[in-house]
Design a protein around this motif. Structure first.
Motif, PDB file in Angstrom:
ATOM      1  N   ASP A 351       4.847  -8.192  -7.159  1.00 42.00           N
ATOM      2  CA  ASP A 351       3.819  -7.854  -8.155  1.00 42.00           C
ATOM      3  C   ASP A 351       4.015  -6.436  -8.697  1.00 42.00           C
ATOM      4  N   GLU A 352       3.447  -6.208  -9.851  1.00 41.65           N
ATOM      5  CA  GLU A 352       3.271  -4.863 -10.401  1.00 41.65           C
ATOM      6  C   GLU A 352       4.528  -3.997 -10.270  1.00 41.65           C
ATOM      7  N   TRP A 401       3.847 -12.926  -5.271  1.00 39.10           N
ATOM      8  CA  TRP A 401       2.718 -12.894  -6.204  1.00 39.10           C
ATOM      9  C   TRP A 401       3.173 -13.477  -7.549  1.00 39.10           C
ATOM     10  N   TRP A 418      -2.598 -14.561  -8.276  1.00 38.76           N
ATOM     11  CA  TRP A 418      -3.662 -13.560  -8.078  1.00 38.76           C
ATOM     12  C   TRP A 418      -4.282 -13.078  -9.382  1.00 38.76           C
ATOM     13  N   TYR A 443     -10.962 -11.597  -4.239  1.00 38.99           N
ATOM     14  CA  TYR A 443     -10.665 -10.198  -3.928  1.00 38.99           C
ATOM     15  C   TYR A 443     -11.875  -9.575  -3.227  1.00 38.99           C
ATOM     16  N   TRP A 493      -7.736  -5.621   0.219  1.00 45.04           N
ATOM     17  CA  TRP A 493      -6.957  -4.407  -0.067  1.00 45.04           C
ATOM     18  C   TRP A 493      -7.785  -3.213   0.379  1.00 45.04           C
TER      19      TRP A 493
END
Ligand code: ACM
Ligand code: ZN
Length: 552
Positions: A351-352, A401, A418, A443, A493
């Motif tokens: 991810d990201e 992800w 997600w 989340y 998280w």
């Protein structure tokens, strides 16, 4: 309890009747109405009640001995009295009149599948049957929820004699994958707490623990071949105070970090196995890798130097996709991960990952040219495919992800959706397995009530009712594609969660709602019924000393 099934109402009446039978005997503890979370598939009440005392005769098939030992230890811990464990059909109980619990494997009930069970409470005793030990374990969890909440207490003071309403329960999960995640990088949580977290999963019949072990802000997984990962990457110089949005940023000036030992990881894996929980380790790549690059800056595009992040967010420095040493390094890391975690999956993040450095880096540009890739998104896809080949060599399956869809999915990849449901829909439509974990419902670092009334959290608003309303299988999928939705997971998280107590506060009772989403059939449950059962279930969490958020 809201009778979404008339049976449940009848059980209540019978439960009350069962208690009435015990009148006059102060050693027998009356029970509140049945309040099982997640609600079972079918509950058939029967007349009468079953008396059980903590020294009950516990009879178990050879294959059921592990589950029996778990139950015996749990009862002994709470009451100070150990059940009398013997092979099924064997021995007479040490404590006559204490009743009996029988755990039996019945291979001839395929309808119950790998995790289902049948639980019969009769005046003559309790019998739990299941095709597999996992089913017996879930039957035991249900039996424990028929006992007073103090059975969950840690220190010997629980009542040791009970009356249980007679009932027949048949139960099996809706989904194969029922997960909770925990980020131990933004803040570190020791093994004692990880085990407590696993106990909470087990109580709710969740079967997967996604352990997020590496991040920009800290690397927690011991790797013998690359010791600097934990020695250097395991510690950041300081941590942001307050929320990211508070300006100007202020820092606490205190070095922060930690990591697990190999022995601790093995202990967690073993503890999870005893609770039929698979541990999925997550090793982030190509992004969220600043802690690793702090230890080995030569694996980046620029050469560094770096330090583990003190701020939250997404960082431009990621593994260089043009440098073959990166893949040799990751092969070494993943080899040790594969050795320590016996489960089928390794999560590789994905991810990201900003493409800023890759756009500038001569080695990354050369990789794109040589491999005939269109752009940096295809380079990310190429990166993940190469990692999948490594994992396959270790006999492991890759999860990532939903960004791993960009530029094309690796052939066998499982997608954890997600950013919403669409990634999961796309992957399932392409014939890939999917775990739904959308930010909209899953989340648990988001606020659970209006922020003004809550301790600082990431943002968003994900109420208990919202979690309960989650439907993991999108209507857009046809029957074949729907089979690829393995289940769902909630994520914790920990940017704004710096203590075990706060993990519990953020995770519960939303975890209870998620458990019902992934275990119970939609027709067998309702929010109103859930909230009533949760009221009783909270006493169980109280007995465990859980710092859950109260429903006000
Ligand atoms: C994620 O929340 N970045 C998977
Ligand atoms: Zn590069």
């Amino acid at each position: 309890m809201k009778p979404n099934s008339p049976c449940l109402l009848a059980v209540l009446v019978l439960a009350a009747a069962g208690c009435a039978h015990t009148g006059g005997d102060p050693s027998v503890n009356a029970l509140p109405p049945l309040s099982i979370i997640p609600v079972p598939s079918s509950i058939e009440p029967a007349a009468g009640s079953c008396r059980l005392a903590a020294g009950f005769a516990l009879k178990a098939d050879v294959e059921a001995q592990g589950v029996a030992a778990y139950l015996a230890a749990k009862v002994e811990r709470a009451t100070g009295v150990r059940p009398d464990l013997s092979p099924a059909g064997g021995g007479s109980p040490r404590a006559p009149g204490a009743g009996s619990v029988t755990l039996r494997i019945i291979p001839d009930d395929p309808e119950l599948g790998a995790e289902g069970y049948a639980l019969q409470v009769a005046e003559s005793g309790v019998v739990i049957e299941a095709p597999r030990p996992a089913g017996l374990f879930y039957g035991v969890q249900t039996l424990l929820q028929l006992l007073p909440p103090e059975i969950e207490a840690a220190s010997g003071g629980a009542p040791a004699s009970w009356s249980i309403p007679c009932v027949e329960i048949r139960d099996l999960p809706r989904y194969l994958y029922r997960g909770m995640h925990l980020d131990v990088c933004r803040h570190f949580f020791d093994v004692e707490f990880i085990k407590r977290y696993l106990d909470l999963l087990a109580l709710h019949k969740l079967n997967t623990f996604h352990w997020h072990l590496t991040e920009d802000q800290g690397w927690r997984m011991p790797i013998a071949k690359y010791p600097r990962l934990t020695e250097v990457g395991g510690f950041r110089p300081e941590t942001l105070i307050g929320h990211y949005g508070d300006q100007p940023h202020r820092f606490d000036g205190t070095r922060y970090g930690g990591s697990y030992t190999r022995e601790e990881i093995q202990e967690v894996v073993r503890y999870a196995q005893e609770r039929f929980i698979t541990v999925i380790p997550e090793i982030e790549m190509p992004g969220h890798a600043l802690a690793a690059l702090s230890a080995y800056p030569e694996l980046s595009c620029t050469g560094g130097p770096f330090q583990p992040a003190t701020l939250w967010g997404v960082f431009d420095d990621v593994y260089c996709a043009g440098n073959d040493s990166v893949f040799a390094f990751l092969e070494g890391v993943l080899g040790e991960v594969a050795e320590l975690f016996p489960g089928p999956y390794i999560h590789i993040g994905g991810d990201e990952c900003p493409k800023t450095r890759w756009k500038e880096c001569p080695r990354c540009r050369e990789r794109i040219r040589r491999e005939g890739l269109k752009d940096e998104h295809e380079l990310q896809s190429w990166f993940i495919r190469r990692i999948e080949t490594i994992l396959t060599g270790y006999g492991k399956k890759l999860i990532g992800w939903d960004e791993i869809l960009e530029g094309g999915l690796a052939p066998q990849a499982t997608v954890m959706s997600w950013r919403g449901m669409q990634g999961g829909i796309d992957a399932a439509t392409q014939g890939h397995d999917v775990i739904m974990s959308p930010v909209s419902h899953c989340y648990f670092d988001h606020y659970q009530q209006e922020p003004a009334e809550e301790p600082v959290a990431f943002g968003g608003l994900t109420t208990l009712a919202k979690v309960y309303s989650f439907e993991p299988t999108p209507v857009e999928l046809d029957a074949d594609a729907a089979l690829h939705v393995l289940g769902a997971q909630a994520n914790v998280w920990t940017e704004y969660i710096d203590s075990p107590e706060k993990v519990e506060y953020m995770a519960l009772p939303r975890m209870c709602a998620l458990a019902e989403v992934v275990w119970s059939r939609p027709g067998a449950r309702s929010l109103e019924g859930f909230l009533r059962r949760l009221d009783s279930h909270s006493r169980r969490l109280d007995a465990m000393g859980v710092n859950y958020r109260r429903i006000r």
